[in-house]
Write a protein that holds these residues in place. Structure first.
Motif, PDB file in Angstrom:
ATOM      1  N   GLN A 135      -3.226  -3.726  -7.704  1.00 45.18           N
ATOM      2  CA  GLN A 135      -4.104  -3.686  -6.529  1.00 45.18           C
ATOM      3  C   GLN A 135      -3.203  -3.723  -5.311  1.00 45.18           C
ATOM      4  O   GLN A 135      -2.184  -4.421  -5.326  1.00 45.18           O
ATOM      5  N   ALA A 136      -3.564  -2.976  -4.292  1.00 42.34           N
ATOM      6  CA  ALA A 136      -2.732  -2.981  -3.085  1.00 42.34           C
ATOM      7  C   ALA A 136      -3.613  -2.850  -1.859  1.00 42.34           C
ATOM      8  O   ALA A 136      -4.635  -2.154  -1.873  1.00 42.34           O
ATOM      9  N   VAL A 137      -3.203  -3.541  -0.800  1.00 45.98           N
ATOM     10  CA  VAL A 137      -3.925  -3.490   0.468  1.00 45.98           C
ATOM     11  C   VAL A 137      -2.882  -3.339   1.572  1.00 45.98           C
ATOM     12  O   VAL A 137      -1.856  -4.018   1.552  1.00 45.98           O
ATOM     13  N   GLY A 138      -3.122  -2.451   2.502  1.00 45.11           N
ATOM     14  CA  GLY A 138      -2.167  -2.292   3.598  1.00 45.11           C
ATOM     15  C   GLY A 138      -2.449  -1.047   4.396  1.00 45.11           C
ATOM     16  O   GLY A 138      -3.584  -0.576   4.450  1.00 45.11           O
ATOM     17  N   GLY A 139      -1.381  -0.510   4.985  1.00 41.83           N
ATOM     18  CA  GLY A 139      -1.540   0.685   5.805  1.00 41.83           C
ATOM     19  C   GLY A 139      -1.127   1.912   5.029  1.00 41.83           C
ATOM     20  O   GLY A 139      -1.600   2.149   3.914  1.00 41.83           O
ATOM     21  N   GLN A 140      -0.189   2.660   5.637  1.00 36.67           N
ATOM     22  CA  GLN A 140       0.189   3.913   4.992  1.00 36.67           C
ATOM     23  C   GLN A 140       0.933   3.664   3.668  1.00 36.67           C
ATOM     24  O   GLN A 140       1.605   2.658   3.496  1.00 36.67           O
ATOM     25  N   GLY A 141       0.793   4.615   2.760  1.00 34.17           N
ATOM     26  CA  GLY A 141       1.571   4.571   1.527  1.00 34.17           C
ATOM     27  C   GLY A 141       0.988   3.718   0.412  1.00 34.17           C
ATOM     28  O   GLY A 141       1.528   3.678  -0.692  1.00 34.17           O
ATOM     29  N   VAL A 142      -0.117   3.039   0.693  1.00 35.57           N
ATOM     30  CA  VAL A 142      -0.713   2.162  -0.327  1.00 35.57           C
ATOM     31  C   VAL A 142      -1.207   2.979  -1.520  1.00 35.57           C
ATOM     32  O   VAL A 142      -0.917   2.680  -2.684  1.00 35.57           O
ATOM     33  N   LEU A 197      -7.500   0.116   7.239  1.00 39.29           N
ATOM     34  CA  LEU A 197      -6.817  -0.561   6.138  1.00 39.29           C
ATOM     35  C   LEU A 197      -7.069   0.245   4.867  1.00 39.29           C
ATOM     36  O   LEU A 197      -8.177   0.720   4.655  1.00 39.29           O
ATOM     37  N   THR A 198      -6.040   0.385   4.048  1.00 40.16           N
ATOM     38  CA  THR A 198      -6.226   1.096   2.781  1.00 40.16           C
ATOM     39  C   THR A 198      -6.263   0.076   1.650  1.00 40.16           C
ATOM     40  O   THR A 198      -5.401  -0.807   1.570  1.00 40.16           O
ATOM     41  N   VAL A 199      -7.268   0.218   0.798  1.00 37.51           N
ATOM     42  CA  VAL A 199      -7.459  -0.709  -0.311  1.00 37.51           C
ATOM     43  C   VAL A 199      -7.482   0.140  -1.582  1.00 37.51           C
ATOM     44  O   VAL A 199      -8.321   1.035  -1.696  1.00 37.51           O
ATOM     45  N   ALA A 200      -6.573  -0.107  -2.485  1.00 39.46           N
ATOM     46  CA  ALA A 200      -6.515   0.747  -3.679  1.00 39.46           C
ATOM     47  C   ALA A 200      -6.274  -0.095  -4.919  1.00 39.46           C
ATOM     48  O   ALA A 200      -5.698  -1.186  -4.840  1.00 39.46           O
ATOM     49  N   MET A 201      -6.712   0.421  -6.033  1.00 42.81           N
ATOM     50  CA  MET A 201      -6.587  -0.354  -7.270  1.00 42.81           C
ATOM     51  C   MET A 201      -6.596   0.558  -8.489  1.00 42.81           C
ATOM     52  O   MET A 201      -7.113   1.684  -8.427  1.00 42.81           O
ATOM     53  N   THR A 202      -6.015   0.073  -9.549  1.00 40.02           N
ATOM     54  CA  THR A 202      -6.064   0.809 -10.820  1.00 40.02           C
ATOM     55  C   THR A 202      -5.975  -0.180 -11.974  1.00 40.02           C
ATOM     56  O   THR A 202      -5.376  -1.245 -11.829  1.00 40.02           O
ATOM     57  N   GLY A 203      -6.575   0.180 -13.078  1.00 35.49           N
ATOM     58  CA  GLY A 203      -6.461  -0.656 -14.280  1.00 35.49           C
ATOM     59  C   GLY A 203      -7.287  -1.917 -14.180  1.00 35.49           C
ATOM     60  O   GLY A 203      -8.237  -2.020 -13.412  1.00 35.49           O
TER      61      GLY A 203
END
Ligand code: FAD
Length: 569
Positions: free
Chosen positions: A397-404, A340-346
């Protein structure tokens, strides 16, 4: 003219990039890097994967060796040399050669501090038992690998469910250990908003990782000097024949503090925009410094590799007399958790709420990463936070698979440039069916948010659902509704809405949901035009499931901690 003498303390992310840039700017400068560890410029971000054997060759972690620094950059790197103190008046540092034990002095014209941070090690009973580890350096990772090899542990406790904790959970599971994460907050990955972290929590459970939320380790038990279990505040005892402590890092500021350099409110070294400390001949970068948050304008500690590297370059420019300005940080980050890809900014919503900022809106989307007709599309969960008055993008903020991570990177850059949701609507992004959609998730997020700023749709607040007094209408199809619905919602499928308006009261707010937020948006537009006070539950039932995984509590906030505890038990 005598060449400039620049000394660098710390030879990894910030220190190494500063030294290399200095050489490109000034061929004559004398540059000496002191690194108290055995290696300069190693990949600390790769250490969890070395432990998990995804990287099996330790040498791959060494990004640059002292020989490379010498031959390519004419930079002298002294490993196992610790800088003990700074004599600012004489512009000298005192250095200890850790191999020989000798202490000597070195003079500087400019001094760069990049000493990093130290992993927090709470002074709990048993914390010094063998088998309790922190992770920062190659020797740390070697020790953990050796423990796994020699002691054949079966159960691991990971204390702290942030970036390093989650990466370690994955890598220990990869090595065949049964892993339990203990996290004192009521969510994993504390920088995320709680509902976004729920996706990560559920994914961890799916991968057979036990997670105890809203609980804290209070002691480590052992036998024969080796850890055997951890005990938590709630009284739980977790079998653990190894423990990873990943409860955050503290800026390494001893040198700076002893030298009387100014520190910031969070205990990091205070620097100006050119990374200069309160001493005009000393610069500091990386995990040890406090930097401006580009969104809130406040000072913060952001221990990430990207900012450390960029700050190193800025400091080098400043040391060489070039105009240089660090733009600040947004804490843009990504983490992989069992695929799982977990990404965030700000900025996150909870930080805005802590700052009592009510002038924002948050929208949720659940788009596919690429066109659904092309094989392999997967859903991602995206939350965009914006300023209500002018649509300025504040965080995502985003959570998911590819492209997150790609979507978060685009939004991160938008934030850095002070962009608005209208810019996201219009962003021109690359598209082919296997990579994205003609309306990319970033465009969609911009469109949904722009509708709010333009006043075309009102947003209902998920956090107020428990006592909002609103009439809840679910506009999904009956079959979807039967599979699960928001407590107390009535079902009027979108296509029947115009015929069934009489079932909807016009003397109270109407909150509308569908599966992901799109049909409910159409419904809200219809209802508003018929005079109803209608608002959209952004993200729909998909968002409901993470906001209220146990259904509506009677007092949401009061029960949040209890709920988490029950679920962890
Ligand atoms: P460091 O890179 O830690 O370098 C500081 C160096 O200074 C150390 O080697 C230390 O030995 C040396 N030093 C300290 N005091 C002295 C002294 N008095 N004399 C001589 N030498 C001294 N960030 C990301 O953005 N993405 C990731 O995926 C990521 N993963 C990570 C995984 C792990 C396990 C760890 C530990 C960190 C990770 N980070 C990640 C954080 C990132 O590595 C740091 O933010 C970055 O390395 C900070 O750079 P720095 O130069 O400030 O400190």
């Amino acid at each position: 003219m005598r060449p400039k003498r620049v000394l660098v303390v710390g030879g990894v992310a910030g220190g190494a990039s500063c030294a290399a840039r200095l050489r490109r700017l000034d061929e004559q400068a004398e540059i000496v890097v002191f690194e108290k560890g055995p290696y300069p410029s190693f990949a600390n971000c790769g250490l969890p994967y070395y432990i998990g054997d995804a990287i099996s060759d330790e040498a791959k972690l060494l990004v640059a060796t002292p020989e490379l620094f010498r031959d390519r950059f004419n930079i002298e790197v002294r490993t196992e040399h610790e800088v003990l103190s700074i004599n600012r008046g004489a512009r000298k540092v005192e250095v200890k050669d850790l191999r020989k034990g000798s202490v000597y002095q070195e003079a500087y014209d400019a001094l760069l501090l990049s000493p990093g941070a130290v992993p927090a090690r709470p002074p709990l009973p048993g914390v010094d038992l063998a088998g309790v580890f922190t992770l920062r350096t190659i020797p740390d990772s070697r020790a953990i690998r050796a423990w796994i090899q020699e002691s054949q542990p079966r159960n691991a406790a990971v204390v702290g469910g942030g970036f390093i904790g989650l990466e370690m959970a994955e890598n220990l599971a990869r090595r065949g250990l049964k892993v339990t994460i203990v996290e004192m907050f009521d969510q994993v990955m504390p920088p995320l908003d709680r509902e976004m972290a729920e996706y990560v929590y559920v994914h961890l459970l799916d991968k057979h990782v036990s997670v105890r939320l809203a609980d804290a380790v209070v002691r480590f038990n052992g036998s024969d000097g080796r850890v055997s279990s951890v005990e938590t505040r709630s009284g739980a005892r977790i079998q653990a024949d190894m423990v990873i402590l990943s409860v955050g890092v503290k800026p390494e500021t001893k040198l700076a503090k002893d030298a009387g350099l100014e520190l910031g409110p969070h205990g990091g070294i205070h620097v100006d925009e050119s990374m200069r400390t309160s001493d005009p001949c000393i610069w500091a970068v990386g995990d040890a410094v406090e930097v401006r948050d580009a969104v809130t304008g406040g000072l913060s500690l952001v221990p990430l590799a990207g900012p450390a590297n960029r700050q190193g370059r800025i400091a080098a420019d400043a040391i060489c007399g070039r105009p240089a300005r660090f733009r600040g940080v947004q804490a843009t980050a990504v983490c992989g958790v069992f695929g799982l890809t977990v990404a965030m900014t700000g900025v996150s919503e909870k930080r805005l709420l802590q700052g009592k900022d009510a002038g924002y809106a948050a929208v949720y989307l659940h788009p596919n990463d690429h066109a659904s007709y092309y094989p392999g599309a997967s859903e991602m969960h995206l939350k965009l936070i914006l300023r209500r008055s002018d649509g300025r993008v504040l965080g995502a903020q985003a959570v998911g698979g590819q492209g997150v991570e790609r979507r978060i990177d685009v939004i991160s850059f938008a934030i850095q440039k002070g962009s608005t949701v209208f810019d996201l609507e219009e962003a021109e992004l690359c598209y082919a069916p296997q990579f994205g959609m003609a309306k990319d998730p970033v465009n969609l997020a911009g469109m949904v948010a722009a509708n709010v700023v333009r006043g075309d749709v009102r947003l209902a607040k998920w956090g107020e659902l428990a006592d909002c007094g609103a009439f809840l209408v679910d506009v999904r199809e009956e079959e979807e509704f039967r599979r699960g619905s928001i407590d107390d919602a009535i079902n009027i499928p979108l296509d029947q809405l115009r015929q069934r308006l009489s079932e909807i009261p016009n003397d109270r707010p109407i909150w509308v949901n569908c599966a992901r937020g799109q049909r409910s948006y159409y419904a809200v537009r219809i209802l508003q035009q018929y005079g109803f006070d209608a608002s959209n539950l952004s993200g729909g039932y998909n968002t409901w499931e993470v906001w209220y995984p146990e259904g509506l509590p009677s007092g949401v906030v009061a029960q949040a901690e209890q709920t988490s505890r029950d679920r962890a038990a």
